[in-house]
Enzyme design. Structure first.
Site, PDB file in Angstrom:
ATOM      1  N   GLU A  83       3.402  -4.011  -8.629  1.00  0.00           N
ATOM      2  CA  GLU A  83       4.200  -2.947  -7.994  1.00  0.00           C
ATOM      3  C   GLU A  83       5.626  -3.421  -7.702  1.00  0.00           C
ATOM      4  O   GLU A  83       6.105  -3.357  -6.573  1.00  0.00           O
ATOM      5  CB  GLU A  83       3.493  -2.435  -6.720  1.00  0.00           C
ATOM      6  CG  GLU A  83       2.150  -1.824  -7.045  1.00  0.00           C
ATOM      7  CD  GLU A  83       1.494  -1.031  -5.916  1.00  0.00           C
ATOM      8  OE1 GLU A  83       1.980  -1.087  -4.776  1.00  0.00           O
ATOM      9  OE2 GLU A  83       0.494  -0.345  -6.205  1.00  0.00           O
ATOM     10  N   GLU A 118      -5.201  -0.289 -10.688  1.00  0.00           N
ATOM     11  CA  GLU A 118      -5.536   0.116  -9.310  1.00  0.00           C
ATOM     12  C   GLU A 118      -5.724   1.623  -9.308  1.00  0.00           C
ATOM     13  O   GLU A 118      -4.804   2.369  -9.675  1.00  0.00           O
ATOM     14  CB  GLU A 118      -4.432  -0.263  -8.316  1.00  0.00           C
ATOM     15  CG  GLU A 118      -4.386  -1.740  -7.997  1.00  0.00           C
ATOM     16  CD  GLU A 118      -3.378  -2.085  -6.888  1.00  0.00           C
ATOM     17  OE1 GLU A 118      -3.147  -1.253  -5.978  1.00  0.00           O
ATOM     18  OE2 GLU A 118      -2.818  -3.190  -6.957  1.00  0.00           O
TER      19      GLU A 118
HETATM   20  O1  AHR Z   1      -4.880  -1.680  -2.790  1.00  0.00           O
HETATM   21  C1  AHR Z   1      -4.027  -1.846  -1.680  1.00  0.00           C
HETATM   22  C2  AHR Z   1      -2.584  -1.967  -2.104  1.00  0.00           C
HETATM   23  O2  AHR Z   1      -2.219  -0.800  -2.764  1.00  0.00           O
HETATM   24  C3  AHR Z   1      -2.257  -3.053  -3.089  1.00  0.00           C
HETATM   25  O3  AHR Z   1      -2.010  -4.268  -2.494  1.00  0.00           O
HETATM   26  C4  AHR Z   1      -1.016  -2.541  -3.734  1.00  0.00           C
HETATM   27  O4  AHR Z   1      -0.874  -3.030  -5.050  1.00  0.00           O
HETATM   28  C5  AHR Z   1      -1.152  -1.055  -3.657  1.00  0.00           C
HETATM   29  O5  AHR Z   1      -0.017  -0.468  -3.152  1.00  0.00           O
END
Ligand code: AHR
Length: 501
Positions: free
Chosen positions: A178, A297
């Site tokens: 990110e 994610e």
């Molecule tokens: O999953 C929690 C957080 O969400 C992670 O650390 C990040 O990559 C995302 O914003």
């Protein structure tokens, strides 16, 4: 009762469903590791070399193909050298999440422990490396430490001296996380430039490695276009691009209205737009599709505090049947786009967002999400089959996002494994109405001995808790299935039909 039909097209396929679509994510955040996965070797809780035994054994059962670690955002302030050597000597650090929960990182789980967990559960490691606060050489050294044979280099010998003579053979390396946000607040152009520095240095090591460039936040197609374009202008095509997409905010897991049920499902269904629109942007620079898409994610992100620790574990949340239906429809989307999605990692494994497990002290429960992965596991590595889905759809997603696709009333996907086993997975997205869906084949027959597994609860808000750990459990029955037979799908349910042909 709603009546519909689904036809499986035996002669139409998008290809093989990459096993890695069934991947997971474990970050050093809140209670994911400490008192979740990891209890320590000296704990009274049954453990395998420090990892919670019940969890490791349960996880192994769903054939996890890949596990991402150590972040997330945590990765962007992580120094891998903190997590090697004797555990009692490892430093404690104020980690990335400290301002959120005032917990320090003990580094009891480091590279060797994580690799051990992967080995004991069968998952391949996917290491997300820091691109924001260390040098490319630092990450190159981590790769060398993990992957070079003992005797070749000093770092490989150090690994052997720390207990692992055999190289870890880590294939997947994330370069940054990110970077549009916590990972340095970069523009896509800046991120591409940093990726080039890291990737160029790291790929000079021998071995088969997949370096993953930081992709967009949700539907930010401009990020994808700029990043891919900047790299293409330098003659570089990343091996993989990560995509992150969460849905949430529509009520709490145990307390949502009917409107919030559909709101969340429409948000989850938007994954179709995310995947298709980013792939179209990637295609502008990579028409041969050599850059893989990793949705590394994804999941539901509800407001804090619904989990058993009542907010102590950062981002820990309960999961109800609604979250299970989100998992099922998302995995159906990935199966049906197996020509585009090469990996996906649900966030996160334990005591956090959209978790498969909740654990604390001697307590351990499998959430409804876990059972979805168990029911869907025969899709892994199987040949996807296209469907004609005549069950209708709910509209309303456009109120959430323009161009959102209608939500299939029965979300479905199908595949055929090498041994001939046919798997059809179905999620009834109606919160109130059961469905009766006839299943038939075109170009093949669905007749055979079958197992029908159903996950449902009388009340869709039901969760598995420490007090009632088995409130939601799948029910399985064996039947002789004849092509054209109907399956009954309770409201708000997930069903897997496995036919041995
Ligand atoms: O999953 C929690 C957080 O969400 C992670 O650390 C990040 O990559 C995302 O914003």
């Amino acid at each position: 009762m709603f009546m519909g039909s689904i036809t499986v097209l035996f002669n139409k396929s998008k290809g093989t469903i990459n096993r890695n679509i069934y991947g997971h994510f474990s970050e050093h955040i809140g209670g994911v590791f400490y008192d979740g996965l990891w209890v320590g070797e000296n704990s009274g809780i049954p453990n395998i070399r420090g990892f919670r035994k019940a969890l490791a054994e349960s996880f192994a059962k769903i054939n996890p193909p890949v596990l991402r670690w150590p972040g997330g955002c945590f990765a962007e302030t992580y120094d891998w050298r903190d997590g090697i050597g004797p555990r009692e000597k490892r430093p404690r650090r104020v980690n990335w999440w400290y301002n959120n929960d005032h917990r320090v990182e003990s580094n009891q789980v480091g590279t060797h422990e994580f690799m051990d967990f992967c080995r004991m559960t069968g998952a391949q490691p996917y290491v997300a490396a820091n691109m924001t606060s260390v040098t490319p050489l630092h990450i190159r050294n981590w790769i060398e430490y993990c992957n070079m044979p003992a005797g070749l280099t000093t770092l490989a010998d150090e690994r052997a001296a720390n207990g692992d003579a055999e190289p870890f053979g880590v294939k997947y390396w994330g370069i940054g996380n990110e970077n549009w946000g916590g990972g340095g607040r970069m523009t896509a152009g800046e991120c591409a430039q940093e990726y080039l520095r890291f990737m160029t240095v790291c790929e000079s090591l021998p071995g088969e490695m997949t370096f993953v460039a930081c992709g967009p936040n949700a539907h930010d197609v401009a990020w994808t276009r700029t990043l891919m374009g900047t790299l293409a202008a330098k003659g570089v095509r990343p091996a993989a691009l990560s995509v992150h997409y969460y849905c949430g905010t529509a009520g709490a897991p145990q307390d949502f209205t009917e409107a919030q049920w559909y709101q969340l499902l429409h948000q989850a269904n938007y994954m179709q737009n995310i995947v298709d629109d980013h792939r179209a942007a990637m295609d502008e620079f990579d028409p041969l599709r050599r850059t893989a898409m990793f949705v590394d994610e994804w999941g539901c992100w509800h407001r804090d505090g619904s989990g058993p620790s009542k907010g102590y574990n950062l981002f820990e949340q309960q999961s109800s049947m609604r979250d299970a239906v989100v998992a099922a429809l998302t995995l159906n989307i990935f199966n049906n786009r197996c020509d585009v999605v090469a990996m996906a990692n649900a966030a996160q494994l334990c005591n956090n967002l959209h978790s498969l497990y909740l654990a604390g002290g001697e307590h351990f429960v499998e959430t409804p999400n876990y059972f979805v992965y168990d029911m869907y596991k025969t899709h892994q590595g199987a040949r996807q089959l296209e469907l004609v889905n005549e069950c209708g759809a709910f509209t309303g997603g456009e109120a959430f996002r323009e161009a959102a696709r209608p939500l299939e009333r029965v979300s479905a996907s199908a595949s055929q494994a090498a041994d001939g086993t046919l798997t059809i997975t179905l999620a009834n997205t109606s919160i109130t109405e059961a469905a009766e869906v006839s299943l038939s084949g075109l170009g093949g027959s669905l007749t055979g001995g079958a197992e029908i597994i159903t996950l449902s609860a009388d009340d869709p808000h039901t969760c598995n808790t420490f007090e009632a750990p088995k409130a939601v459990q799948p029910v399985s029955k064996s039947v002789r299935f004849t092509d054209g037979d109907s399956v009954s799908l309770p409201a708000a349910s997930v069903t897997a039909v496995r036919i041995r042909r």
